[in-house]
Design a protein around this motif. Structure first.
Motif, mmCIF file in Angstrom:
data_model
loop_
_atom_site.group_PDB
_atom_site.id
_atom_site.type_symbol
_atom_site.label_atom_id
_atom_site.label_comp_id
_atom_site.label_asym_id
_atom_site.label_seq_id
_atom_site.Cartn_x
_atom_site.Cartn_y
_atom_site.Cartn_z
ATOM 1 N N PHE A 17 84.620 40.238 75.095
ATOM 2 C CA PHE A 17 83.886 40.734 76.266
ATOM 3 C C PHE A 17 84.162 39.886 77.519
ATOM 4 C CE2 PHE A 17 79.617 39.896 78.339
ATOM 5 C CZ PHE A 17 79.777 40.862 79.320
ATOM 6 N N SER A 40 88.822 39.960 65.733
ATOM 7 C CA SER A 40 87.697 40.062 64.786
ATOM 8 C C SER A 40 86.493 40.711 65.459
ATOM 9 C CB SER A 40 87.332 38.690 64.223
ATOM 10 O OG SER A 40 87.203 37.737 65.256
ATOM 11 N N CYS A 60 96.394 36.341 66.538
ATOM 12 C CA CYS A 60 96.437 35.039 65.889
ATOM 13 C C CYS A 60 95.045 34.478 65.692
ATOM 14 C CB CYS A 60 97.320 34.150 66.764
ATOM 15 S SG CYS A 60 96.820 32.499 67.005
ATOM 16 N N PHE A 177 75.314 30.693 79.640
ATOM 17 C CA PHE A 177 74.047 31.315 79.269
ATOM 18 C C PHE A 177 74.275 32.826 79.125
ATOM 19 C CE2 PHE A 177 70.551 28.114 79.797
ATOM 20 C CZ PHE A 177 71.366 27.007 79.972
#
Ligand SMILES: NC(=O)c1ccc[n+]([C@@H]2O[C@H](COP(=O)([O-])OP(=O)(O)OC[C@H]3O[C@@H](n4cnc5c(N)ncnc54)[C@H](O)[C@@H]3O)[C@@H](O)[C@H]2O)c1
Length: 319
Positions: A17, A40, A60, A177
């Protein structure tokens, strides 16, 4: 030529993201970007939509030995970030944050590169001070279900600051944060994409706990601007910075705002609070303001509007 115009930059976790937004910003500056990602939790498709001229993407796992390209700056964002993901395979989370960070640090030393680490506000745990300053040592349960993430990020900070002291490594650490913005996936369990997906599909919004716990949500454009400043400002060398928005809201307020913007009078329901979930979070960002000249610009409502008309591909996949 600006600082960013002619650099070569490795972004580990660049398919995630925040990583994708960072990659886009660096490419836009004219610099060359190598993305290392095991996909992943990241996605390859959005990277394919970017200009490929200066972009190289390599599948990788950074915790496994691999040959890394020679670059000027390494950004390490590779790590599952949502509790659902980092708790699903805690040993793997450890390996990524410890072995992966070590491998990238060694490459940075070999190539005399700047190393920017994406650490997290989770290093403060359930903080005893408020707002949290970089000098706060944290209040973390070292053996709880969140520890695989919190403690491995803390250990990564330890080894990086050891490298600053003993090897004169050019390390800069961002304690990020809660960040939100376009491109998040509802399936990863984080509050804002979850609420938005529920509001858009007419479902009840599910709050964990009574909603009085607070968070300070930073728009991804501001987080990326902070990360770029960390990479370019000489005074950031060897330093740790909170990167976040200092406006604090309860989770209930966030849910109500999202119902008002995206929903149609949706119910709000309350479920059990996860173990070790922090009660309050707000960054003290004075150090970043003073040394980096960085301040978040996007107010919450304005930031949520950037999600309004977007048909997030993954929002549909779970709900
Ligand atoms: N999003 C936030 O609110 C937030 C808050 C604090 C810290 N952070 C930190 O920022 C970074 C990025 O977070 P995000 O929200 O983009 O998460 P994300 O899950 O969307 O992205 C992480 C990326 O890392 C990749 N990755 C994971 N393990 C890897 C491995 N072993 N080898 C190579 N790639 C691997 C994933 O495939 C994914 O593309 C993380 O390090 C996270 O800890 C994020």
């Amino acid at each position: 030529m600006t600082f960013w115009g002619n650099k070569s930059v490795l972004v580990a976790g660049g398919a995630g993201f925040i990583g994708r937004h960072l990659v886009e910003a660096v490419l836009h500056s004219g610099s060359k970007v190598y993305v290392l990602d095991d996909f992943s939790t990241g996605q390859e498709e959005p990277l394919k939509a970017l200009d490929q001229t200066n972009l190289i993407v390599q599948n990788c796992d950074i915790s496994q030995p691999t040959t890394l390209p020679q670059v000027d700056i390494i950004y390490n964002l590779a790590s599952p970030a949502s509790p659902v993901h980092y708790q699903s395979d805690p040993i793997r989370t450890w390996k990524t944050n410890i072995l992966g960070t070590l491998q990238l640090l060694e490459a940075a030393q070999t190539y005399a590169a700047t190393f920017v680490q994406a650490s997290t506000s989770e290093v403060y745990g359930d903080p005893l001070s408020h707002p949290q300053k970089e000098t706060d040592w944290g209040h973390v349960n070292p053996v709880g279900p969140r520890a695989c993430y919190d403690e491995s990020k803390r250990a990564a900070e330890t080894v990086l600051m050891d490298a600053v002291r003993t090897l004169d490594a050019d390390v800069r650490i961002a304690r990020i944060f809660n960040t939100y913005g376009p491109g998040m996936t509802a399936s990863d369990g984080r509050a804002i994409p979850n609420f938005v997906a529920q509001a858009k599909t007419g479902k009840a919004l599910t709050i964990h706990g009574d909603g009085t716990q607070t968070r300070s949500f930073c728009h991804v454009s501001d987080t990326v601007a902070g990360l770029l400043r960390l990479g370019e400002v000489p005074a950031a060398r060897g330093e740790i910075f909170n990167i976040g928005n200092s406006v604090e809201n309860t989770i209930l307020e966030i849910a109500q705002e999202i119902v008002a913007l995206f929903g149609n009078g949706n119910d709000i329901v309350f479920e059990n609070r996860p173990v070790d979930d922090p009660q309050r979070r707000r960054p003290d960002i004075k150090k970043a303001q003073d040394l980096l000249g960085w301040t978040p610009k996007v107010a919450l409502r304005e930031g949520l509007m950037t999600l309004l008309d977007r048909d997030e591909p993954v929002l549909a996949d779970t709900l």
